[in-house]
Design an enzyme around this catalytic site. Sequence first.
Site, PDB file in Angstrom:
ATOM      1  N   PRO A   2       8.317 -20.980 -32.550  1.00 47.25           N
ATOM      2  CA  PRO A   2       6.840 -20.769 -32.516  1.00 47.25           C
ATOM      3  C   PRO A   2       6.365 -20.468 -30.963  1.00 47.25           C
ATOM      4  O   PRO A   2       6.907 -21.238 -30.075  1.00 47.25           O
ATOM      5  CB  PRO A   2       6.341 -22.277 -32.627  1.00 47.25           C
ATOM      6  CG  PRO A   2       7.513 -23.144 -32.774  1.00 47.25           C
ATOM      7  CD  PRO A   2       8.583 -22.228 -32.865  1.00 47.25           C
ATOM      8  N   GLU A   3       5.552 -19.406 -30.710  1.00 50.26           N
ATOM      9  CA  GLU A   3       5.028 -19.003 -29.437  1.00 50.26           C
ATOM     10  C   GLU A   3       3.571 -19.329 -29.737  1.00 50.26           C
ATOM     11  O   GLU A   3       3.256 -19.615 -30.957  1.00 50.26           O
ATOM     12  CB  GLU A   3       5.315 -17.796 -29.080  1.00 50.26           C
ATOM     13  CG  GLU A   3       6.984 -17.586 -28.808  1.00 50.26           C
ATOM     14  CD  GLU A   3       7.025 -16.770 -27.403  1.00 50.26           C
ATOM     15  OE1 GLU A   3       6.065 -16.538 -26.740  1.00 50.26           O
ATOM     16  OE2 GLU A   3       8.406 -16.125 -27.218  1.00 50.26           O
TER      17      GLU A   3
END
Length: 290
Positions: A2-3
């Site tokens: 996840p960014e």
Amino acid sequence: MPELPEVENVRRSLIPHLVGHTIRSASLLRPDICTTDSGHPPSPASLLCDATIDRIERKGKQLAVIATDGRVLSIHLGMTGQVLARATPPDPSEKHVHALWTTSTNPSNPSFILFKDPRRFGGLWTFPSIASLHALRWSLLGPDALDAPPDAWSAALRRGHRPIKAALLDQTSVAGVGNIYADEALFRTGIRPTTSTHRLTIAAATALAANVQALLAQAVEAGGSTLRDYRNADGVAGTQQLERHVYGRSSRTCLRCGSPLQTAQVGQRTTVWCPKCQPARTIRSDSVKH
DNA sequence: AGGATAGCCTGCGGGC
DNA sequence: TGCCCGCAGGCTATCC
């Protein structure tokens, strides 16, 4: 992994499951993933037990679940973290479930929220108040890369003496940029990742900041880019993989010009760039797109 | 004091 | 087939 766009999609997908609901129980299966402001072991109350959720905020890659009485639970997904809403409790054999909440306005129809994180780079942080969250954590972050106007943080990208890539990843400069979008934004702006911050023109920093934000916004609307195990709270992967020009394309050729891409460690991160589209000297500040 | 470095973790893929 | 090793990287602590 996840960014910011993935974290934002987790936030949005959690809203219907949490906001307006009351937490009926909270249990921590791996206490070491949770940090409290006091240093004491987390109590059920600090994990929002009996709290009614008012809203969910995000700064950079960090989430904050905020109760109506001001209690805050901050969630970091790290590399492999997931927050999942379920209608049924997790099977005891399910691995890496570190925290579990039941939340429902109707006790006969409970729903379950899980925090899952195989690598445990993520975690939970508890705060008695929003002021405490800001004082201890969020004041240490730069402006949010998606919400803050690029003008508010483009100058921070020129701070210090280090490769521009390192400045992009520095969460005190701007919050929320990770390895993928750092490399992609540098490609789109035509800046070589190794370029020293003090050699970056104001125009180039401005163009870079605008491209960072445009890429992030695009990825948010695509539902987050699915890399490995990213899922939103409903277990749904990102709808469409945005085209990546450099990240993860080590030893392949540039999609734009066909040159062999170059790979090196920059700012302690694997970095890929096109030697032709991202020249060493010339900074193409005129290459903003969209 | 700012910048560099190490360490935390597990899953996966490549090589043999 | 199965084992070993390298790699992935956000964030913190520590060092220089």
